[in-house]
Design an enzyme around this catalytic site. Structure first.
Site, short mmCIF file in Angstrom:
data_model
loop_
_atom_site.label_atom_id
_atom_site.label_comp_id
_atom_site.label_asym_id
_atom_site.label_seq_id
_atom_site.Cartn_x
_atom_site.Cartn_y
_atom_site.Cartn_z
N ASN A 60 78.62 -32.03 1.82
CA ASN A 60 79.66 -31.93 0.79
C ASN A 60 79.73 -33.27 0.05
OD1 ASN A 60 82.25 -32.24 -0.43
ND2 ASN A 60 82.96 -30.45 0.68
N HIS A 90 83.30 -36.41 -2.36
CA HIS A 90 83.92 -37.75 -2.38
C HIS A 90 83.06 -38.81 -3.06
CE1 HIS A 90 87.40 -36.12 -0.71
NE2 HIS A 90 86.76 -35.64 0.34
N HIS A 106 83.47 -28.62 -3.94
CA HIS A 106 84.74 -27.92 -4.14
C HIS A 106 85.30 -28.31 -5.50
CE1 HIS A 106 89.05 -27.14 -2.32
NE2 HIS A 106 88.81 -26.39 -3.38
N ARG A 137 88.30 -28.26 -7.39
CA ARG A 137 89.73 -27.98 -7.17
C ARG A 137 90.41 -27.70 -8.50
NH1 ARG A 137 91.41 -29.93 -1.80
NH2 ARG A 137 93.50 -29.35 -2.44
N ARG A 197 90.36 -33.15 -9.09
CA ARG A 197 90.54 -34.54 -8.66
C ARG A 197 89.23 -35.21 -8.28
NH1 ARG A 197 93.64 -33.47 -2.98
NH2 ARG A 197 94.97 -32.25 -4.36
N GLU A 252 82.73 -24.18 -3.04
CA GLU A 252 84.06 -23.98 -2.43
C GLU A 252 85.07 -23.72 -3.53
OE1 GLU A 252 85.48 -27.06 0.06
OE2 GLU A 252 83.74 -26.97 1.36
N THR A 264 91.94 -29.94 2.23
CA THR A 264 92.21 -28.57 2.68
C THR A 264 92.85 -28.65 4.07
OG1 THR A 264 90.23 -27.97 1.48
CG2 THR A 264 91.16 -26.30 2.93
N GLU A 271 83.58 -19.43 7.83
CA GLU A 271 83.47 -20.85 8.19
C GLU A 271 84.75 -21.21 8.92
OE1 GLU A 271 81.91 -23.64 5.32
OE2 GLU A 271 83.26 -25.20 6.05
N HIS A 307 84.91 -29.35 8.50
CA HIS A 307 86.13 -30.12 8.24
C HIS A 307 86.38 -31.15 9.34
CE1 HIS A 307 89.96 -31.29 6.52
NE2 HIS A 307 89.52 -30.69 5.44
#
Ligand code: PXP
Length: 252
Positions: free
Chosen positions: A9, A12, A45, A47, A51, A75, A106, A156, A198
């Protein structure tokens, strides 16, 4: 045991870019580096508040994954806007997640059982378009059953509670792991492919990776954070080695 896939992922990387309002570090470059270092796929993801990942990023990632022949796991919250985007971009997979604007990340699984009448039609529309639909859920029976009834191909499981408990030295960690094992068996018996993610880091990955029904882990924050110290390729290789070892050896 079968080989476990690693989805990286890269959200970030975009968080860091956006913190300075700059064009670097580029999440696209991170995706290319991750694939070269052994990631099996890329997860991102988009969002509602944009962000981290932005619309242009997800468009470019979808094109990059097609070019590299690697799966993109998109996502997304279950909203009309995100569904329309998924239907246009046709990523390999769409992972349905809950989303609250004020959350930092999340916070738990999607309540597929509670939101069945809204979620199941969306699953059907996307699956009908050839997208592999995954539901990000807590490791509990009613959510597994609801995801199967909704027509998802994948679940998941959130590993957040397990990973948080390990880091806190909480003895409940073992119980969370047992819940993951039981839910993985139930999901697999219902014909669902089992993924997890996660909060996973080097210290928590092995017991999750060792669950026999597990097919894919999606890991982000730790890998991007660790890359500050050892670099993204080394962080990914370190995770890959731990995953392979937990399943009885590389290439097993
Ligand atoms: N899987 C899902 C569904 C997520 O929402 C996230 C976080 O965006 C992850 C995996 C990766 O979690 P982490 O960044 O904590 O590794």
């Amino acid at each position: 045991m079968s080989r476990l896939r690693l989805g990286v992922n890269i959200d970030h990387v975009a968080t860091l870019r956006n913190a300075r309002g700059e064009s670097y570090p580029d999440p696209l470059r991170a995706a290319e580096v991750a694939i070269a270092a052994g990631a099996d796929g890329i997860t991102a993801h988009l969002r509602e508040d944009r962000r981290h990942i932005r619309d242009a990023d997800i468009e470019a990632l979808a094109a990059l994954c097609v070019r590299l022949g690697r799966p993109l796991n998109f996502e997304m919250a279950v909203t009309g806007e995100m569904e329309a985007l998924a239907l246009r971009l046709r990523p390999h997979a769409a992972c349905l997640v809950p989303e609250r604007r004020e959350e930092v990340t999340t916070e738990g699984g999607l309540d597929v059982a509670g939101g069945f009448d809204r979620i199941a039609p969306s699953v059907r529309r996307m699956a009908g378009a050839g997208i592999r639909v995954s539901c990000f859920i807590d490791a509990c029976d009613d959510q597994v059953d609801a995801a199967a009834a909704a027509g998802a191909q994948v679940v998941e499981f959130t590993t957040g509670p397990y990973c948080d408990a390990v880091r806190a030295g909480d003895p409940e960690a073992g119980l969370y792991l047992e819940q993951l094992r039981r839910a993985a068996q139930r999901a697999s018996a219902a014909g669902l492919e089992v993924h997890a993610g996660h909060g996973i880091d080097f210290d928590t990955v092995a017991p999750v990776a060792a669950i026999p029904e597990m097919r894919e882990l999606n890991i982000g924050h730790f890998l991007i954070g660790e890359s500050v110290f050892i670099g993204l390729p080394a962080a990914i290789r370190g995770m890959r080695e731990r995953m392979d070892a937990a399943r009885g050896g590389a290439g097993a």
